[in-house]
Design a protein around this motif. Structure first.
Motif, PDB file in Angstrom:
ATOM      1  N   GLY A 147      -8.128 -24.190 -30.060  1.00 51.59           N
ATOM      2  CA  GLY A 147      -6.914 -24.765 -29.229  1.00 51.59           C
ATOM      3  C   GLY A 147      -5.998 -25.582 -30.136  1.00 51.59           C
ATOM      4  O   GLY A 147      -5.951 -26.853 -30.000  1.00 51.59           O
ATOM      5  N   VAL A 148      -5.569 -25.101 -31.160  1.00 52.11           N
ATOM      6  CA  VAL A 148      -4.650 -25.426 -32.108  1.00 52.11           C
ATOM      7  C   VAL A 148      -3.670 -24.633 -32.548  1.00 52.11           C
ATOM      8  O   VAL A 148      -3.941 -23.654 -32.352  1.00 52.11           O
ATOM      9  N   THR A 185      -2.171 -34.138 -26.502  1.00 52.44           N
ATOM     10  CA  THR A 185      -2.087 -33.447 -27.833  1.00 52.44           C
ATOM     11  C   THR A 185      -2.228 -34.535 -29.111  1.00 52.44           C
ATOM     12  O   THR A 185      -1.635 -35.411 -28.853  1.00 52.44           O
ATOM     13  N   CYS A 186      -3.010 -33.879 -29.929  1.00 52.74           N
ATOM     14  CA  CYS A 186      -3.152 -34.771 -31.166  1.00 52.74           C
ATOM     15  C   CYS A 186      -2.453 -33.893 -32.354  1.00 52.74           C
ATOM     16  O   CYS A 186      -2.632 -32.878 -32.389  1.00 52.74           O
ATOM     17  N   ALA A 243      -6.043 -20.850 -38.572  1.00 58.97           N
ATOM     18  CA  ALA A 243      -7.264 -21.613 -39.640  1.00 58.97           C
ATOM     19  C   ALA A 243      -8.350 -21.116 -38.965  1.00 58.97           C
ATOM     20  O   ALA A 243      -8.685 -21.169 -37.928  1.00 58.97           O
ATOM     21  N   PRO A 244      -9.418 -20.731 -39.991  1.00 56.69           N
ATOM     22  CA  PRO A 244     -10.966 -20.237 -39.610  1.00 56.69           C
ATOM     23  C   PRO A 244     -11.683 -21.372 -38.840  1.00 56.69           C
ATOM     24  O   PRO A 244     -11.393 -22.575 -39.057  1.00 56.69           O
ATOM     25  N   ASN A 245     -12.245 -20.969 -38.031  1.00 51.53           N
ATOM     26  CA  ASN A 245     -13.000 -21.874 -37.337  1.00 51.53           C
ATOM     27  C   ASN A 245     -12.247 -22.795 -36.619  1.00 51.53           C
ATOM     28  O   ASN A 245     -12.969 -24.167 -36.270  1.00 51.53           O
ATOM     29  N   PHE A 277      -3.382 -30.255 -31.831  1.00 54.61           N
ATOM     30  CA  PHE A 277      -4.704 -29.999 -31.141  1.00 54.61           C
ATOM     31  C   PHE A 277      -4.328 -30.302 -29.741  1.00 54.61           C
ATOM     32  O   PHE A 277      -4.190 -31.105 -29.421  1.00 54.61           O
ATOM     33  N   LEU A 278      -4.758 -29.251 -28.879  1.00 51.01           N
ATOM     34  CA  LEU A 278      -4.561 -29.427 -27.505  1.00 51.01           C
ATOM     35  C   LEU A 278      -5.818 -30.235 -27.090  1.00 51.01           C
ATOM     36  O   LEU A 278      -6.928 -30.322 -27.796  1.00 51.01           O
TER      37      LEU A 278
END
Length: 116
Positions: free
Chosen positions: A19-20, A101-102, A14-16, A43-44
């Protein structure tokens, strides 16, 4: 019915985002949904996205962990099973400020001309 196993989910960038790892659960395939696609984002700690906006709305559902969502300078922390809608054109930033992580479910309509 169009079923898809988690093992078949394909990663996407995904742009921008940072950590995912994103996995496309549904969308952009023959027989899949016609109006939106569904992703699973992991997401880390320290990971996030933005600030930026898109011309279409997004829905976020936190499945595990915590995610800070920042819109117009106002911060909201979403926890397990919390959700929000980001309006078209609304500038948002999301940041995982925890040490865990989320995992987040993301639902986004297809961009114009991108429907399968």
């Amino acid at each position: 019915m169009f079923g898809k196993r988690f093992a078949e989910a394909q990663p996407y960038d995904a742009p921008n985002h940072r950590g995912v790892v994103g996995l496309r659960l549904q969308g952009f395939e023959e027989g899949g949904p016609k109006n939106q696609w569904v992703g699973l984002s992991q997401f880390l700690p320290g990971g996030g996205a933005g600030p930026d906006s898109t011309p279409f709305e997004k829905v976020y559902v936190v499945l595990d962990g915590d995610m800070t969502v920042i819109v117009d300078g106002v911060e909201s922390v979403l926890s397990k099973y919390d959700s929000c809608t980001i309006a078209p054109g609304e500038v948002r930033e999301i940041v995982n400020r925890s040490n865990h992580t989320c995992t987040m479910l993301v639902v986004i309509p297809y961009p114009a001309g991108a429907m399968p």
